[in-house]
Write a protein that holds these residues in place. Structure first.
Motif, PDB file in Angstrom:
ATOM      1  N   ASP A  33     -24.653 -34.612   7.207  1.00 23.61           N
ATOM      2  CA  ASP A  33     -25.227 -34.201   8.484  1.00 23.61           C
ATOM      3  C   ASP A  33     -24.137 -33.650   9.398  1.00 23.61           C
ATOM      4  O   ASP A  33     -23.054 -34.230   9.529  1.00 23.61           O
ATOM      5  N   SER A 325     -43.274 -34.175   9.664  1.00 26.33           N
ATOM      6  CA  SER A 325     -42.037 -33.536  10.133  1.00 26.33           C
ATOM      7  C   SER A 325     -42.233 -32.830  11.468  1.00 26.33           C
ATOM      8  O   SER A 325     -41.259 -32.595  12.192  1.00 26.33           O
ATOM      9  N   GLN A 339     -36.087 -38.185  17.501  1.00 24.69           N
ATOM     10  CA  GLN A 339     -36.328 -37.434  16.273  1.00 24.69           C
ATOM     11  C   GLN A 339     -37.194 -36.234  16.651  1.00 24.69           C
ATOM     12  O   GLN A 339     -38.388 -36.378  16.894  1.00 24.69           O
ATOM     13  N   ASP A 342     -34.895 -30.046  14.534  1.00 22.57           N
ATOM     14  CA  ASP A 342     -34.036 -30.150  13.355  1.00 22.57           C
ATOM     15  C   ASP A 342     -32.863 -31.095  13.576  1.00 22.57           C
ATOM     16  O   ASP A 342     -31.784 -30.896  13.017  1.00 22.57           O
ATOM     17  N   ASN A 344     -31.534 -35.375  14.895  1.00 18.84           N
ATOM     18  CA  ASN A 344     -31.721 -36.737  15.383  1.00 18.84           C
ATOM     19  C   ASN A 344     -30.620 -37.019  16.397  1.00 18.84           C
ATOM     20  O   ASN A 344     -29.454 -36.717  16.139  1.00 18.84           O
ATOM     21  N   LYS A 373     -31.650 -31.626   9.980  1.00 22.43           N
ATOM     22  CA  LYS A 373     -32.661 -32.613   9.577  1.00 22.43           C
ATOM     23  C   LYS A 373     -33.812 -31.881   8.875  1.00 22.43           C
ATOM     24  O   LYS A 373     -34.931 -31.816   9.367  1.00 22.43           O
ATOM     25  N   CYS A 375     -36.386 -31.969   6.352  1.00 23.15           N
ATOM     26  CA  CYS A 375     -37.024 -33.054   5.603  1.00 23.15           C
ATOM     27  C   CYS A 375     -38.513 -32.768   5.414  1.00 23.15           C
ATOM     28  O   CYS A 375     -39.360 -33.433   6.016  1.00 23.15           O
TER      29      CYS A 375
END
Length: 472
Positions: A33, A325, A339, A342, A344, A373, A375
């Motif tokens: 990350d 998402s 959250q 894209d 956190n 992020k 996902c």
């Protein structure tokens, strides 16, 4: 690594092992990350919700009168003077002002607000009203559907409940955890059953939706103990009762020591699964119906036959926190997590650092923001917490092959039902919903979770037995 095997036979016991933890946030942080500038990240948030996405605001109030030994969350007991709590409320309001200046936060209608902790009910009625006024000043609440406020029994007064109602709260929840005197002592719960009953009455007289939490699967707990807990919970007359299995791997070392000192042995995974199955039948026999894998409400509908569950009412914050998402949670307060988009963002966990920085800078310059992020599988991995997976909310072409293959296997083995436009959990799926979350997680995520479990065992926590039975 855990080795969950699926059984082909026509049985509810689909998995041969039981995961020793029960909830976590996904996706997990990793060394890959990228640390990004928080200001730049907030600028990238879109001003329009995408693909039926929902927006939740979460506020963390970490103050507690006493520290419960089972609790894994960030909390403190140094709130004994009003000035410190007032400084914290001012800091949260300053964080609201700072974040709401970004169009992707301040201009996006809020669906859900949740205030947790810690125990937010330590705030005074005046602080609660000031908090509510700041919410109205800084956010678009025109589409607000659910506003939850968590309570701690000893700090609740009718005046505070009325202040919550005035600012728009429509759901309150508090943890009873257990009525058993031995377990209350082990957990360091200092309220009395009489106080619990009084607050339940005040709350149900004030709000249409009141929830309580009960923990089960405690070391040494008998089936008779569990029945007594259920009866005492039902007697409170709340809208819903949540029954959570004790999360040994997240609890404090003090709790583990106290169980040992009293000679209370952890229950086997088969016993805990058996308790869950019995509890479901017992609550149904008492006129209740499940609304998910662990929560029950009194069944007020005319039915011609047995139903698996009824998603009414739904704890909507739970559905967003463990959502798709495109669902977003914007966190406020010390240790709160955002959250969204894209990235956190992790707020500083130090109370002093959080307050001081917002007082001096009006922003959290030390907040850690991790980007990339990406996902697409999040909605699938979290699906067992919600019980429903809308197919059109998933970018299937981007989902990792291993997650798609495991979802197909879960359907084939009877854990998940394919309803055409959606997937839903079966009875076996609800019984093993935590295992299924792990099962659907890509291998790298499973390894991350395994390492965290091993670390907690190394710190001195007694490992849960995981084997249910041997596959033949």
């Amino acid at each position: 690594m855990l080795n969950l095997n699926l059984n082909d036979r026509d049985t509810l016991l689909k998995f041969d092992q039981q995961l020793p933890v029960y909830n976590w946030y996904y996706p997990f942080p990793s060394d890959e990350d990228e640390v990004v500038d928080t200001h730049q990240a907030l600028l990238t948030l879109k001003t329009v919700k995408e693909n039926r996405g929902r927006r939740a605001l979460y506020f963390h109030v970490p103050f507690c009168d006493t520290l419960c030994t089972f609790c894994p969350f960030y909390r403190l007991t140094n709130y004994t003077y009003l000035e410190r709590v007032d400084q914290y409320v001012d800091a949260m309001i300053a964080e609201m002002k700072w974040k709401s200046q970004y169009l992707g936060i301040g201009k996006v209608p809020v669906d859900i607000i949740a205030v947790g902790g810690g125990t937010p009910s330590v705030l005074t009625a005046e602080q609660i009203r000031r908090f509510g006024a700041a919410l109205r000043d800084h956010f678009d609440l025109s589409e607000l559907k659910e506003f939850t406020f968590e309570l701690e029994v000893k700090s609740v007064t009718p005046e505070k409940l009325q202040a919550m109602k005035k600012i728009g709260v429509n759901r309150v929840s508090f943890g009873v955890q257990t009525f058993h005197p031995v377990y209350r002592e082990i957990f360091n719960i200092t309220s009395t059953p009489e106080q619990v009953r009084q607050v339940a009455k005040w709350a149900t007289d004030t709000f249409a939706y009141v929830n309580i939490d009960i923990i089960f699967g405690l070391a040494g707990q008998s089936l008779d103990d569990l029945m007594a807990e259920a009866d005492a919970a039902i007697a409170l007359g709340t809208t819903t009762v949540d029954f959570y299995p004790l999360n040994y791997m997240s609890a404090s070392l003090k709790m583990h020591r106290q169980f040992k000192e009293r000679g209370l042995e952890p229950l086997s995974p088969a016993t805990k699964i058996g308790y869950r199955m019995f509890l479901d039948e017992y609550m149904r026999a008492k006129g209740y119906i499940p609304i998910n894998g662990y929560s029950y409400t009194r069944d007020r509908k005319e039915r011609t036959g047995r139903v698996l569950l009824d998603r009414d009412p739904v704890f909507q914050y739970h559905d967003v926190l463990y959502g798709y998402s495109t669902d977003e949670v914007i966190g406020f307060g010390a240790s709160a997590v955002t959250q969204a988009g894209d990235f956190n963002t992790f707020n500083p966990s130090s109370l002093d650092e959080y307050i001081d920085e917002l007082q001096k800078e009006g922003a959290l310059l030390s907040a850690l923001t991790l980007g990339n992020k990406d996902c697409p599988e999040k909605g699938i991995v979290y699906f067992p917490y919600r019980g429903v997976l809308e197919k059109d909310r998933i970018e299937w072409a981007r989902v990792p092959d291993e997650t798609r293959q495991r979802l197909a296997e879960a359907v084939q083995k009877g854990l998940v039902a394919d309803g055409g436009d959606r997937y839903t959990l079966t009875q076996a799926g609800w019984l093993f919903y935590v295992n299924l979350v792990y099962f659907l997680t890509p291998g790298a995520g499973q390894q991350w979770l395994n390492e965290r479990i091993e670390k907690r065992i190394e710190e001195g926590r007694d490992p849960d037995a995981i084997q249910l039975y041997e596959l033949v």
